[in-house]
Design a protein around this motif. Structure first.
Motif, PDB file in Angstrom:
ATOM      1  N   ASP A 115       2.193   4.171  -2.400  1.00 49.24           N
ATOM      2  CA  ASP A 115       2.313   5.621  -2.288  1.00 49.24           C
ATOM      3  C   ASP A 115       1.664   6.105  -0.996  1.00 49.24           C
ATOM      4  OD1 ASP A 115      -0.395   5.455  -2.714  1.00 49.24           O
ATOM      5  OD2 ASP A 115      -0.336   6.231  -4.752  1.00 49.24           O
ATOM      6  N   SER A 116       1.448   7.411  -0.874  1.00 51.03           N
ATOM      7  CA  SER A 116       0.888   7.986   0.348  1.00 51.03           C
ATOM      8  C   SER A 116      -0.541   7.530   0.608  1.00 51.03           C
ATOM      9  CB  SER A 116       0.939   9.516   0.284  1.00 51.03           C
ATOM     10  OG  SER A 116       0.212   9.984  -0.842  1.00 51.03           O
ATOM     11  N   GLN A 117      -1.220   7.035  -0.416  1.00 52.06           N
ATOM     12  CA  GLN A 117      -2.577   6.523  -0.271  1.00 52.06           C
ATOM     13  C   GLN A 117      -2.614   5.004  -0.104  1.00 52.06           C
ATOM     14  OE1 GLN A 117      -5.221   8.655  -0.058  1.00 52.06           O
ATOM     15  NE2 GLN A 117      -3.629  10.242  -0.135  1.00 52.06           N
ATOM     16  N   GLN A 118      -1.433   4.412   0.118  1.00 56.42           N
ATOM     17  CA  GLN A 118      -1.286   2.965   0.259  1.00 56.42           C
ATOM     18  C   GLN A 118      -1.676   2.213  -1.009  1.00 56.42           C
ATOM     19  OE1 GLN A 118       0.008   1.215   3.083  1.00 56.42           O
ATOM     20  NE2 GLN A 118       0.656   3.317   3.420  1.00 56.42           N
ATOM     21  N   SER A 119      -1.563   2.896  -2.143  1.00 62.64           N
ATOM     22  CA  SER A 119      -1.869   2.266  -3.428  1.00 62.64           C
ATOM     23  C   SER A 119      -0.596   1.748  -4.066  1.00 62.64           C
ATOM     24  CB  SER A 119      -2.545   3.273  -4.372  1.00 62.64           C
ATOM     25  OG  SER A 119      -3.809   3.649  -3.872  1.00 62.64           O
ATOM     26  N   SER A 120      -0.610   0.504  -4.487  1.00 61.15           N
ATOM     27  CA  SER A 120       0.514  -0.081  -5.208  1.00 61.15           C
ATOM     28  C   SER A 120       0.340   0.180  -6.700  1.00 61.15           C
ATOM     29  CB  SER A 120       0.565  -1.587  -4.941  1.00 61.15           C
ATOM     30  OG  SER A 120      -0.546  -2.229  -5.550  1.00 61.15           O
ATOM     31  N   PRO A 121       1.364  -0.061  -7.524  1.00 57.67           N
ATOM     32  CA  PRO A 121       1.187   0.063  -8.976  1.00 57.67           C
ATOM     33  C   PRO A 121       0.052  -0.817  -9.509  1.00 57.67           C
ATOM     34  CG  PRO A 121       3.517  -0.012  -8.453  1.00 57.67           C
ATOM     35  CD  PRO A 121       2.780  -0.281  -7.170  1.00 57.67           C
ATOM     36  N   LEU A 122      -0.169  -1.985  -8.879  1.00 56.70           N
ATOM     37  CA  LEU A 122      -1.256  -2.855  -9.317  1.00 56.70           C
ATOM     38  C   LEU A 122      -2.616  -2.205  -9.053  1.00 56.70           C
ATOM     39  CD1 LEU A 122      -2.140  -5.533 -10.513  1.00 56.70           C
ATOM     40  CD2 LEU A 122      -2.002  -6.553  -8.230  1.00 56.70           C
ATOM     41  N   HIS A 123      -2.756  -1.478  -7.936  1.00 52.13           N
ATOM     42  CA  HIS A 123      -3.982  -0.725  -7.675  1.00 52.13           C
ATOM     43  C   HIS A 123      -4.254   0.264  -8.804  1.00 52.13           C
ATOM     44  CE1 HIS A 123      -3.462  -2.189  -3.515  1.00 52.13           C
ATOM     45  NE2 HIS A 123      -4.737  -1.841  -3.308  1.00 52.13           N
TER      46      HIS A 123
END
Length: 437
Positions: free
Chosen positions: A69-77
């Protein structure tokens, strides 16, 4: 629009709606993956903990597991931060590399699980991807630093056995280990656990040269400080570096000390067999009044200055015997790593130097002409008194230190109590003066 309905289905875990939408538009998930600039439906379903919907999306499109996402977070994050173990497992299976991916905060999923204290997720990720536990966040902190920072003892219990001593004792950009942080925050249980592991370098210093004890001394004094000292005491006693310093110093200076001791012994021996003023060269049995006189080979000083001669022989003998004692101590192989033996050697050295100094003073007094004796004797006596006072102060100070260290081993801290009471009196005086003003 179909995209909006897809997000609504992800929110309420409506897998049936997902199936209907994909029947009408098989490329819906691919289109969302390409056009979405923020969170994908997989992000939304993960955030809500909708396991069934997550599984259905991954069955149709595994690539969504790698979208950020916009925060560079993946679903795993997100799954790691939320503590959703089952979702984290299937997301990792779909995209294992995302375990090493960093968000805008520089943290990977394992870091987030440690920060939030989600032990099951953390244990799963560290077993599946141990390399993620070695990654550092901004500021050079490891995942262990994060555990200490957020007080996650159970997470430490999971991670420390997986990591070697190099990682456990790693420092951040400020040069601080996890023990430095734990001491600063007075996290007693974490400190106790870290000591028990035996993987911590107890003598490590931060960028300011501070050890863990230095940091503990800086913190506010309360009952927690004494508890922490009791925890640290056994390990510090075994591993502290200063205990080896006297041995290293003695090893480097051994030859020099031996030469000085031999030189002083030679000087004392020569002064003993040939005192100041020399020896009588002939025998004089009696004077004109019939009084017995000197024998050849006797000291002139013993007849002309009997008081000085007695003191001269005493201190010269002390210098000779103590210098020989130093030589014997250095070649005897005594365990000088023990403080008592180092203290004994130090006292003997001081006694030797002081005795030879007094011997010199007495020799000068005896050999000085009468017209200069009054002025010079005062200078010599003053110098000897000052020297003895300095040596006495040093001896007393080191003796007090030795006794204090011995009492500390017994759990008694008299000097610390004295300092605390002195500081309290000073503060009380300052407060009283301010009130009077």
């Amino acid at each position: 629009m179909a995209e909006n309905k897809l997000y609504e289905a992800a929110l309420i875990d409506d897998a049936a709606s997902l199936h209907r939408l994909l029947e009408k538009d098989p490329f819906l998930l691919d289109r969302v993956s390409c056009t979405c600039s923020n969170k994908t439906p997989l992000h939304v379903a993960t955030m809500k903990g909708n396991l069934r919907f997550v599984q259905e999306i991954l069955n149709r499109n595994l690539q969504l597991a790698e979208e950020v996402d916009s925060q560079q977070s993946s679903p795993l994050h997100i799954a790691s931060a939320k503590g959703y173990l089952d979702i984290a497992k299937i997301l990792f299976s779909a995209a294992p590399d995302m375990c090493l991916s960093r968000d805008f905060g520089g943290k990977n999923p394992l870091h987030l699980a440690a920060i939030k204290g989600h032990v099951p997720v953390l244990a799963e990720l560290v077993s599946l991807c141990p390399l993620a536990a070695r990654e550092k966040v901004d500021g050079g902190q490891t995942v262990l630093h994060l555990c200490v920072k957020y007080g996650r003892l159970e997470c430490l219990r999971i991670l420390v056995p997986f990591l070697n001593e190099e990682i456990v004792s790693a420092k951040d950009t400020d040069g601080e280990t996890i023990m430095h942080m734990a001491i600063r925050d007075k996290q007693v249980e974490i400190i106790k656990y870290l000591v028990e592991t035996g993987k911590i370098n107890m003598n490590a210093k931060n960028s300011e040269g501070q050890t863990i004890l230095d940091i503990l001394d800086e913190t506010s004094k309360d009952s927690t400080n004494s508890d922490i000292r009791k925890i640290l005491k056994p390990s510090l006693w075994k591993s502290r570096g200063p205990r080896t310093q006297p041995v290293k110093w003695l090893t480097k200076k051994r030859d020099s000390i031996m030469v000085v001791a031999i030189l002083i012994a030679t000087m004392a021996f020569q002064a003993g067999v040939s005192p100041p003023g020399g020896l009588w060269q002939e025998t004089l049995t009696e004077d004109s009044k019939g009084n017995p006189m000197h024998q050849a080979g006797e000291s002139v000083m013993s007849y002309r200055h009997p008081k000085y001669f007695k003191n001269f022989i005493r201190v010269n003998t002390v210098a000779f015997v103590s210098s020989l004692s130093i030589i014997l101590l250095l070649i005897s192989g005594l365990p000088f790593k023990r403080r008592f033996f180092m203290w004994f050697l130090m006292v003997t050295m001081w006694l030797t130097v002081t005795s030879i100094a007094v011997t010199y003073g007495l020799a000068i007094l005896v050999t000085t002409p009468e017209k200069y004796k009054q002025s010079l004797s005062h200078v010599v006596e003053t110098a000897i008194i000052v020297w003895c006072c300095v040596m006495g102060i040093l001896l007393l100070g080191n003796t007090v230190r030795l006794i204090d260290k011995w009492l500390r081993r017994k759990g008694i801290r008299p000097l610390e109590r004295f300092r605390n009471s002195a500081e309290a009196r000073v503060k009380h005086g300052e407060n009283g003066s301010q009130e009077s003003v």
